[in-house]
Design an enzyme around this catalytic site. Structure first.
Site, short mmCIF file in Angstrom:
data_model
loop_
_atom_site.label_atom_id
_atom_site.label_comp_id
_atom_site.label_asym_id
_atom_site.label_seq_id
_atom_site.Cartn_x
_atom_site.Cartn_y
_atom_site.Cartn_z
NE ARG A 73 38.87 46.07 48.44
CZ ARG A 73 37.84 46.76 48.04
NH1 ARG A 73 37.96 47.66 47.07
NH2 ARG A 73 36.66 46.56 48.58
CB ALA A 85 31.98 47.74 52.30
CD GLU A 106 30.24 45.38 47.43
OE1 GLU A 106 30.40 44.71 48.47
OE2 GLU A 106 31.02 46.28 47.07
CD GLU A 153 31.93 46.69 43.15
OE1 GLU A 153 31.29 46.96 42.11
OE2 GLU A 153 31.68 47.22 44.25
#
Length: 193
Positions: A73, A85, A106, A153
């Site tokens: 992040r 999420a 995901e 991702e």
């Protein structure tokens, strides 16, 4: 006050200016507002980050292991342990459907049992973003279909960990992402895990 709880309320906005809006999911605006009972008072400014919200999934397998993700992040300059999420980026989409979609895209799993844990405001002093947390059981592998992982991702790592180890990691501060902490603590408090 007879009963503790949040309540809807809206203060008068005198003016609103877009600070940043580029068609992506998040926008920033500056609102000038007044306290309701003080119409002659000088307006004061509050920045508002517009965000459609997100759904987060705490998924446990039959061995009591939690499905986790390690993901970078950039704003925090950290690689966090998180849960599957995703953003509620389709207007009107049910947050549970978002949770199901994100578990599939995901982590390549679907679940036969879903429990809504809670919905919370992410940081109401700056954004209207809400997090909808779900608990999922009865997992089975499924294809993510034509969804392609990109950017951060594409580098995320999916792994399983015993729920008790994840709970301990939250309590001792090794896992610090707010949604995973809320999901883990709520699931434990409700006796789900």
């Amino acid at each position: 006050m007879s009963e503790i709880g949040d309540r809807p309320e809206s203060w008068p906005v005198v003016s609103s200016v877009d600070v940043h809006r580029d068609g992506w999911v998040v926008a920033l605006r500056a609102d000038d507002l007044r306290r309701p009972e003080h119409p002659d008072e000088e307006p004061f400014r509050r920045l508002v980050m517009e965000h459609p919200g997100a759904s987060i999934v705490l998924a446990l397998d039959e061995q009591g292991r939690a499905l986790c993700i390690q993901q970078y992040r950039h704003p925090a300059q950290m690689s966090f342990v998180e849960l599957p999420a995703g953003i509620c980026d389709v207007p009107g989409e049910d947050p549970l459907e978002v949770a199901k979609r994100e578990l599939r895209e995901e982590a390549e799993f679907e679940a036969s049992s879903w429990t809504h844990l809670l919905s919370v405001w992410a940081s109401p002093g700056i954004t209207g973003e809400r997090h909808h947390l779900y608990f999922a059981r009865g997992l089975s592998p499924v294809s993510r279909g034509d969804f392609a992982l990109e950017h951060e991702e594409a580098e995320m790592v999916t792994f399983w960990t015993p729920f008790d180890d994840l709970y301990a990691a939250v309590l001792d501060g090794r896992v610090t992402d707010a949604p995973i902490a809320l999901a883990v603590l709520t699931a434990r408090a409700r006796g789900l895990a």
